[in-house]
Design an enzyme around this catalytic site. Structure first.
Site, PDB file in Angstrom:
ATOM      1  N   CYS A 178       3.756 -40.996 -57.806  1.00  0.00           N
ATOM      2  CA  CYS A 178       3.792 -39.867 -58.602  1.00  0.00           C
ATOM      3  C   CYS A 178       4.911 -39.945 -59.791  1.00  0.00           C
ATOM      4  CB  CYS A 178       4.509 -38.784 -57.509  1.00  0.00           C
ATOM      5  SG  CYS A 178       5.834 -39.181 -56.439  1.00  0.00           S
TER       6      CYS A 178
ATOM      7  N   ALA B  89     -10.017 -28.865 -47.961  1.00  0.00           N
ATOM      8  CA  ALA B  89     -10.626 -27.422 -48.244  1.00  0.00           C
ATOM      9  C   ALA B  89     -10.982 -26.574 -47.004  1.00  0.00           C
ATOM     10  CB  ALA B  89     -12.214 -27.690 -48.773  1.00  0.00           C
TER      11      ALA B  89
ATOM     12  N   ILE C  74       0.069 -33.632 -47.318  1.00  0.00           N
ATOM     13  CA  ILE C  74       1.022 -34.869 -48.140  1.00  0.00           C
ATOM     14  C   ILE C  74      -0.435 -35.568 -48.694  1.00  0.00           C
ATOM     15  CG2 ILE C  74       2.679 -35.159 -46.658  1.00  0.00           C
ATOM     16  CD1 ILE C  74       1.337 -37.199 -44.942  1.00  0.00           C
TER      17      ILE C  74
ATOM     18  N   HIS D  24      -3.205  -3.109 -13.817  1.00  0.00           N
ATOM     19  CA  HIS D  24      -4.297  -3.926 -13.203  1.00  0.00           C
ATOM     20  C   HIS D  24      -4.776  -4.864 -14.406  1.00  0.00           C
ATOM     21  CE1 HIS D  24      -7.240  -4.904 -10.144  1.00  0.00           C
ATOM     22  NE2 HIS D  24      -8.201  -5.087 -11.240  1.00  0.00           N
TER      23      HIS D  24
ATOM     24  N   PHE E 231       0.791  -1.317   0.000  1.00  0.00           N
ATOM     25  CA  PHE E 231       0.003  -0.044   0.030  1.00  0.00           C
ATOM     26  C   PHE E 231       0.912   1.234  -0.121  1.00  0.00           C
ATOM     27  CE2 PHE E 231      -2.887  -3.317   1.846  1.00  0.00           C
ATOM     28  CZ  PHE E 231      -4.314  -2.836   1.060  1.00  0.00           C
TER      29      PHE E 231
ATOM     30  N   ASP F 261      -8.710   0.757  -6.687  1.00  0.00           N
ATOM     31  CA  ASP F 261      -8.864   0.387  -8.328  1.00  0.00           C
ATOM     32  C   ASP F 261      -9.669   1.396  -8.818  1.00  0.00           C
ATOM     33  OD1 ASP F 261      -6.668  -1.441  -7.834  1.00  0.00           O
ATOM     34  OD2 ASP F 261      -7.950  -2.875  -7.742  1.00  0.00           O
TER      35      ASP F 261
END
Length: 903
Positions: A708, A632, A572, A107, A90, A143
């Site tokens: 591939c 997608a 992949i 705060h 304080f 506060d």
């Protein structure tokens, strides 16, 4: 620039102090708390190193009034502004009002909501959707002062005090406090009176008032537990003792679990201890899951181990491990200064250690054993010296992860073994359900039946995975370990894959239709080789020095550094699920990046098993993340994500173009693409006919044609054409079509139903256009997705099947005129693709000439499909760009930085 007094404490106060000094402000004094057990607060310790005056008053006021001697010392600093980043004391109003610019304080809530010292706790306890912080003009401690600056964030459903603080309140709070000082220095700082509407004030959360009231809904219970996690800790009576609950997450409606019941007094029904943790129930019947528990003696355990927490066998230490234990005994002694000697039974916390000591202990371990990646929770769960050393040794040996990793397996007895398959998303080191519990079924192409349900990733799951990968790269241990330790992890992963190779091959065969013997040798075998190859590169990634023009009399040194890119996305295909993962992921990790990988939706299972093995190998959380899901949604989100800096893709040219565009528009990601192919194979009359037949069959029918680099079109010199066709037809008719797990099978099912249908349509188009169907062309009449090995002859250059890739077991044969090398080269290169090619001839001059003229990334001479982990692989033209495999693949996952030093 201003003269500033910093009044506060903790690491937060330290970071604000450091930033204010960087801004050029003069720190006239640091006022912090007194040393505790001989240890200075981090803020005070840093300021003392910098030669700044540090004051450690135990209190500032007495009976509500400032202590004159303390106030006088403060005023003597001549501060123009007080900055109070984290202050537990304080402060008298005469100190707050003294500087010309007053005092500002941080705060951690959006005032006027949650005034008081436990603002973060109450933000979560009340289930607020928005959190944040306020920098306000300090008042008398209630506060209520005018607002200078506020910043807000979303509160995530499973946020704890720790997570929201680390993610937002700490880093952004430091920035916000410094920004507030800038506004004051510029004369632009507002003073906005706090409204009373919506204002709340809650008391300090302490252990004695954090007891759980079970007569509430699951949502309220979850908020209470996470709102008290880690301090002070929500607790309840279980088996006659106080047990504190940590790591709560709310489960979806209808969630079920199989586990051992745990009676909890006052709860609407018993909890369930399962592999995932402790499932608790609200009075509405809905459930939450708690990960960790702490007992009254300070011991913390994984909730999943509640009934077996004392059953872990002791590990016998090697001489090297004993030396490490003695080093750590010295570290414990340096922390626990009030303990005469560190015995095996010495308890870290009962001997006076605090939370900052946990941080120090974790860092001390990292300095002495980089392979031991500790989290703070590990210390809380192993509080005695003996337990701590045993835990460290298990981690160093890679045994601890085996115990802690929670996997919900799907088990099947198949191929004379029991296979155990994870089926959830893998994010931040854990297997988790997708958002909303969404799943889909992955299908066995051998009979068309469902293998199991697999979690279906959503956009929010992508965001979580990318965030985990980003944190692991920027803040985690992955970015700090040295390259050789990184290599050791890759070697260890390869070893684990080898230990599980039969299981991996069985899963691959069941999920993709690959013949088991091929899956074992190629799909899995080459994957293991790939990780071992790139493991060896980890400590060999180098820059170079460059001579540049000197600006005399100065001298310069210029050098380059090869650095990891950051978060990489990998997408992949389904034809080689594990091998395609390995080709890209091994290079990505060897370069030091983190990865979010999307396996093909139809073949996710070996990727999920790979995630398990990577965790058991000891890869830190967040380094590897696996998200089965749709292209997608998941693929698109990865392409668009601003925190992804590189995307590697293998798939169709059409999708590759779309990905490239998305990566450019989002944040100009680095991209590598391995796309479609229509690879030509030229067979000259002077070839070794036996070899040309054998390798030609392999070039087309290897892996059911789902390859591939498959030879999409064969050009056969006309004077041997008919003989060649006769030979290959004879061999094709010998092929055994059947169950891929049968060791005598040559040809398994196509990967999935949609692909089978495309092959049927492809062959129908060939017949319609006038090509001669010599054999095959139809679906096999049996359950599953089987397609007959097919041969077409008399294929003209304009035909659809001469131009487009089948990606299946279809041999496309065309003649070329004898001796006309340049003409056949023109026809072979008349394609938009350029992935691979081949030539068979005994004439070495012809072979070299043809290999030079063929416009493809790979040329095979008198062989085919001969790929190796050390040879770069990639295409030209619309077959993509960038390389997998070989040293060149590393460059796809590195960036080059030039550094020039004048000396």
């Amino acid at each position: 620039m201003m003269r500033i007094a910093v009044i506060g404490q903790s690491v937060f106060g330290l970071e604000v102090y450091k930033e204010l000094r960087k801004e050029g402000h003069t720190i006239v004094g640091v006022f912090t708390i007194p040393d505790k057990d001989g240890k200075a607060d981090p803020l005070g310790a840093e300021a003392e190193k910098d030669g700044v005056n540090v004051f450690k008053f135990p209190r500032w006021r007495l009976k509500g009034k400032g202590i004159p001697e303390v106030v006088q010392v403060y005023k003597a600093t001549g501060a123009e502004l007080n900055v109070m980043p984290f202050c537990s004391q304080f402060i008298p109003m005469e100190v707050i009002d003294h500087p010309a610019h007053g005092s500002i304080i941080y705060h951690p809530s959006l005032l006027p909501r949650h005034r008081g010292a436990s603002a973060i706790n109450w933000t979560l306890i009340h289930g607020d959707k928005k959190g944040g912080f306020t920098v306000f003009w300090a008042d008398d401690g209630l506060d209520t002062g005018p607002i200078l600056l506020q910043r807000e964030c979303d509160v995530e459903p499973d946020d704890t005090v720790n997570t929201i603080y680390k993610r937002f309140l700490f880093p952004e709070g430091v920035k916000g406090t410094v920004d507030a000082v800038r506004l004051i220095a510029a004369g632009n700082a507002p003073k906005i009176v706090q409204p009373e509407e919506g204002a709340t004030y809650e008391g300090i959360q302490k252990k004695d008032n954090a007891k759980i009231d079970w007569n509430q809904s699951a949502q309220v219970l979850h908020n209470w537990i996470r709102g008290n996690d880690k301090v002070p800790g929500a607790w309840a009576e279980v088996d006659g003792q106080k047990v504190t609950f940590y790591g709560s997450s709310l489960l979806d409606s209808g969630a079920t679990a199989i586990g051992q019941p745990l009676e909890i007094p006052g709860a609407s029904q018993p909890g369930l201890v399962s592999k995932a943790g402790l499932m608790l129930f609200g009075n509405d019947g809905k459930a939450l899951l708690v990960k960790n528990l702490q007992f009254e003696d300070g011991k913390m355990i994984a909730a999943a181990r509640y009934f077996s927490s004392g059953s872990c066998a002791s590990v016998e230490l090697t001489e090297e491990e004993k030396a490490f234990a003695e080093q750590m005994r010295g570290v414990w002694k340096s922390i626990l200064t009030n303990v005469d000697a560190i015995e095996d039974s010495t308890d870290f916390f009962k001997s006076g250690a605090a939370s900052m000591d946990v941080v120090r202990l974790v860092e001390e371990v990292k300095l002495r054993a980089s392979g031991c990646q500790l989290q703070n929770e590990d210390v809380y769960m192993n509080t005695t010296f003996q337990d701590f050393i045993q835990m460290c040794v298990r981690k160093l040996r890679g045994e601890d992860d085996e115990e802690e990793l929670v996997v919900d397996y799907v088990e099947k007895n198949i191929n004379n073994m029991t296979i155990r398959m994870p089926h959830q998303l893998f994010i931040n080191g854990e297997f988790v359900d997708a958002e909303g519990g969404k799943t889909y079924k992955t299908i066995n192409p051998t009979d068309g039946t469902a293998i199991c349900d697999v979690s279906l990733a959503q956009a929010s799951d992508v965001d979580r995975a990318v965030a985990a990968a980003k944190e692991a790269f920027e803040e985690g241990e992955w970015g700090k370990i040295n390259p050789r330790d990184r290599g050791r992890l890759l070697y260890k992963l390869a070893d684990l894959m080898e230990e599980h190779q039969e299981e991996l091959a069985t899963i691959e065969s069941m999920d993709s239709g690959a013949v088991y013997t091929l899956a074992l040798k190629t799909h899995v075998g080459m994957s293991i080789q790939t990780f071992r190859y790139f493991a060896g590169w980890c400590d060999k990634i180098q820059g170079c020095t460059i001579p540049i023009n000197q600006a005399r009399p100065n001298r310069n040194l210029t050098f380059t550094k090869k650095e990891p890119i950051g978060v990489c996305a990998i997408v992949i295909p389904w034809n080689y699920p594990l091998m395609m993962l390995a080709w890209k992921t091994a290079a990505c990790l060897a370069a030091g990046n983190t990865v979010v990988l999307k396996p093909a939706q139809v073949t996710p299972l070996t990727a999920m098993k790979f995630a398990e093995l990577a965790a058991r190998a000891g890869f830190p959380k967040g380094v590897i993340n696996i998200l089965p899901g749709s292209g997608a949604l998941v693929g698109q989100r990865l392409s668009d994500h601003p925190d992804v800096r590189k995307l590697g893709f293998t798939g169709s040219t059409e999708i590759g173009k779309h990905i490239m565009k998305s990566c450019a528009v989002s944040n100009v990601k680095k991209v590598s693409l391995e796309l479609g192919g229509k690879s030509p194979l030229i067979i000259f009359s002077d070839c070794d006919m036996d070899k040309a037949v054998r390798m030609g069959l392999s070039a087309v029918f290897f892996n059911k044609g789902e390859n591939c680099i498959a030879a999409g079109r064969l050009f056969v010199e006309e004077n041997i054409h008919d003989q060649y066709v006769k030979r290959v037809v004879e061999e094709v008719k010998k092929m055994k079509i059947g169950d891929p797990l049968d060791r005598s099978t040559d040809h398994g099912p196509q990967n999935h139903k949609a692909h089978l249908d495309k092959l049927v349509e492809y062959c129908q188009t060939g017949v319609r256009e006038g090509a001669t169907l010599v054999c095959g062309g139809k679906q096999v009449s049996r359950p599953g997705f089987f397609f007959e090995p097919t041969i077409f002859t008399d294929v003209q250059d304009h035909m659809f099947i001469a131009i487009e890739e089948s990606f299946g077991p279809v041999m496309i044969l065309s003649k070329f005129k004898s001796g006309d090398v340049d003409e056949v080269l023109r026809r072979a290169n008349a394609t938009e693709y350029g992935l691979a090619s081949g030539v068979f001839t005994r004439d070495i001059s012809k072979a070299l000439y043809v290999s030079e003229k063929l416009n493809a990334g790979t040329v095979f001479v008198n062989t085919y499909n001969k790929t190796d982990v050390a040879a770069p692989f990639g295409g030209f033209k619309q077959s993509g760009f960038g390389k997998d495999l070989g040293q060149e693949a590393l460059n796809e996952y590195l960036k080059t930085k030039a550094v020039t030093v004048e000396y």
